[in-house]
Design an enzyme around this catalytic site. Structure first.
Site, PDB file in Angstrom:
ATOM      1  N   CYS A  43       6.721 -19.627  16.256  1.00 12.14           N
ATOM      2  CA  CYS A  43       6.657 -20.311  17.550  1.00 12.14           C
ATOM      3  C   CYS A  43       7.500 -19.568  18.601  1.00 12.14           C
ATOM      4  O   CYS A  43       7.142 -18.481  19.018  1.00 12.14           O
ATOM      5  CB  CYS A  43       7.071 -21.770  17.387  1.00 12.14           C
ATOM      6  SG  CYS A  43       6.575 -22.766  18.784  1.00 12.14           S
TER       7      CYS A  43
ATOM      8  N   HIS B 167       3.903 -23.919  12.983  1.00 11.91           N
ATOM      9  CA  HIS B 167       5.085 -24.165  12.157  1.00 11.91           C
ATOM     10  C   HIS B 167       4.723 -24.283  10.679  1.00 11.91           C
ATOM     11  O   HIS B 167       4.277 -25.346  10.250  1.00 11.91           O
ATOM     12  CB  HIS B 167       5.789 -25.446  12.610  1.00 11.91           C
ATOM     13  CG  HIS B 167       6.461 -25.306  13.928  1.00 11.91           C
ATOM     14  ND1 HIS B 167       7.737 -24.796  14.058  1.00 11.91           N
ATOM     15  CD2 HIS B 167       6.033 -25.576  15.182  1.00 11.91           C
ATOM     16  CE1 HIS B 167       8.079 -24.771  15.343  1.00 11.91           C
ATOM     17  NE2 HIS B 167       7.061 -25.232  16.045  1.00 11.91           N
TER      18      HIS B 167
ATOM     19  N   GLU C 189       6.787 -24.432   8.292  1.00 18.33           N
ATOM     20  CA  GLU C 189       7.869 -25.095   7.559  1.00 18.33           C
ATOM     21  C   GLU C 189       7.701 -26.605   7.468  1.00 18.33           C
ATOM     22  O   GLU C 189       8.378 -27.252   6.678  1.00 18.33           O
ATOM     23  CB  GLU C 189       9.232 -24.752   8.198  1.00 18.33           C
ATOM     24  CG  GLU C 189       9.487 -25.328   9.593  1.00 18.33           C
ATOM     25  CD  GLU C 189       8.938 -24.472  10.736  1.00 18.33           C
ATOM     26  OE1 GLU C 189       7.919 -23.782  10.536  1.00 18.33           O
ATOM     27  OE2 GLU C 189       9.513 -24.514  11.838  1.00 18.33           O
TER      28      GLU C 189
END
Ligand code: XMP
Length: 517
Positions: A77, A166, A168
């Site tokens: 990002c 993202h 994660e």
């Protein structure tokens, strides 16, 4: 070790988590760290997201040396936009803010190493305002979405990758695998970080640090962190560790007794339990304001602990000098203090044993400072601490004082202890304890009318709280089966004298907080 540079995203610590779940050790540092001052060479570097725009005047900037270190770099990002803006690409604010689920088309053939074996389309989570409008020279596009033509890029020759989404977060279902492709396949990091290896290394480190003679003291509360830290210390330095438990008069029912049984009898740890309840309750008398309660308890704790530590130091003799103070600091506390933004705004002051015993000049030992909470639980299990304790809900330092609204007296404490004990036992009996992040009873300083037998009653109200939560920053109320609530309510009103009404708190956080004070 994988180095994760934190630009302030709320998800940064999750990147660290995902690496460790792959058994790869990862360290999260502030994005402003100078690579030349690092003192070790990472296997790879991940640049996190950020609430900033790269063209904000005060935007955090990465040390450009990360791109010259020769190790793989992955920008997530904001990290991608940092790569673009450092290496000559273009970043633009976009009128179409992308927030939520998106589908990334994997465009490169043969597929790039980052997405190898993950299929042609990836469900991902986006959360950004800016995006790349032109990739820097030398980069190829490896993934795009309907609105982001450069959702994933990779350098043709150098080991640099950037992704707009993202990986994660759990909303990116195969995100863990993407991180795995990067840290294992691309960086070649070894998957050798396990809790067993942590224990062996940490015990050796503590022995080396504390040397052959000095004694270590530490406060224990009956909670997970202090118990696990104490047990680890016992393994490392044996009887040179001495734990101190301060009974502040606002603990849960039988807490002091249970801590004695667990630490001293089961785990064989040297323990002194100090009953300072009179002292604390006297200082608390008449205090209603929650922050004042916290201060009173925090200060009093330091005095009592200090006096006890001095007593231990005086009985030196053959036992050697008291040199070390054990603290159960966890990784999230460490992260908070490394962040380039400084700690976030304080809603409530939390009392840890910080700044303690300044005049005794004790050195700190913090064996849990690399671990997340659930890792501490796993560690505790491996150290032979029973599940029941390892899975225990957190309990605040100021204890029942912040769960008794209004003035704290011994009588009010006893009422709340009984109600809380019934509540928690029934939750356990219903098999729901582990589904709840934290549950407790609150005693309200108001009276309500009720009827018992043929008699009118005019008694206090207990509020029950139970929340689910990942990290206690946000929380939702737990949906109990009605029968469980019914049983708890009936037992509390029947068995706890002074209470004739029970309510269940259905507020989430925000706008509520977990505790009532
Ligand atoms: P809040 O009420 O802030 O609670 O939503 C979030 C978590 O923090 C705990 N908490 C405290 N812990 N000292 C502590 O050690 C405190 O003063 C304190 N206040 C809240 C709370 O129990 C929950 O787990």
């Amino acid at each position: 070790t994988i180095l994760i540079l934190d630009f302030g995203s709320q998800y940064s610590h999750l990147i660290t988590r995902r690496c460790r779940e792959l058994n790869v050790y990862a360290e999260l540092l502030a994005c402003t760290v100078k690579i030349s001052e690092l003192g070790w060479k990472p296997k790879g570097i991940i640049l996190s997201g950020s609430p900033y725009s790269v063209y904000d005047a005060d935007a955090p900037r990465v040390d450009p040396a990360v791109f010259d270190l020769g190790v793989p770099v992955l920008g997530i990002c904001y990290g991608l936009q940092e790569i673009a803006s450092h290496l000559g690409g273009k970043v633009e604010g976009h009128d179409h803010r992308e927030y939520g689920h998106a589908r990334v088309q994997v465009t490169q053939s043969p597929v790039d190493a980052l997405f190898e074996g993950l299929g042609e389309e990836l469900q991902v989570w986006m959360s950004h305002g800016d995006q790349i409008s032109a990739p820097p020279p030398g980069f190829r596009v490896i993934g795009k979405t309907g609105t982001a033509p450069f959702a994933a890029i990779a350098h043709e020759e150098r080991p640099i990758w950037g992704i707009q989404f993202h990986p994660e977060v759990t909303h990116t279902p195969r995100g863990r695998e993407i991180i795995g492709r990067f840290v294992l396949n691309i960086c070649g990091a070894k998957a050798n970080w396990t809790m067993e290896s942590f224990i062996t290394k940490e015990i050796a480190r503590i022995r080396e640090l504390c040397g052959p003679k000095g004694r270590v003291i530490g406060a224990v509360s009956g909670g997970v962190d202090s118990t696990v830290a104490a047990k680890l210390m016992k393994e490392a330095v044996g009887d040179r560790f001495h734990a101190i438990m301060v009974d502040n008069g606002v603990l849960r029912m039988n807490e002091a007794k249970e801590v004695r049984e667990m630490l001293s009898e089961n785990l064989g740890i040297n323990l002194t339990v100090v009953d300072a309840s009179d002292r604390f309750l006297t200082k608390l008398s008449g205090v209603e304001d929650p922050e004042t309660k916290r201060k009173v308890i925090g200060n009093e704790f330091i005095h009592v602990f200090e006096a006890e530590a001095k007593k231990l130091a005086e009985e030196e003799g053959s036992k050697g000098p008291v040199e070390w103070l054990l603290q159960g600091t966890l990784y999230p506390d460490v992260i908070e203090s490394v962040s380039f933004r400084g700690p976030s705004a304080t809603i409530k002051t939390h009392h840890n044993v910080g700044g303690l015993l300044a005049d005794m000049k004790l050195k700190l030992v913090e064996p849990l400072r690399e671990l997340f909470k659930d890792e501490v639980r796993a560690l505790g299990r491996l150290l032979g601490i029973p599940d029941r304790l390892v899975q225990r809900h957190p309990f605040p330092g100021p204890g029942l004082a912040i769960r008794i609204l209004g003035v704290v007296t011994r009588e009010q404490v006893q009422i709340l202890q009984r109600a809380d004990d019934i509540y928690i036992s029934e939750i356990r009996a219903a098999g729901l304890y582990d589904q709840i992040a934290q549950a407790f009873a609150v005693l309200l300083p108001v009276r309500a009318v009720g009827v018992m037998g043929d008699k009118r009653t005019y008694e206090q109200v207990v509020a029950l709280r139970a929340v689910t939560s990942e990290d206690f920053m946000t929380a939702d109320w737990f949906a109990f089966p009605p029968d469980v609530l019914r049983k708890i309510s009936s037992r509390i009103t029947n068995e706890v004298k002074g209470v004739n009404r029970v309510t269940y708190d259905i507020s989430s956080k925000p706008p509520g907080t977990v505790e009532w004070l």
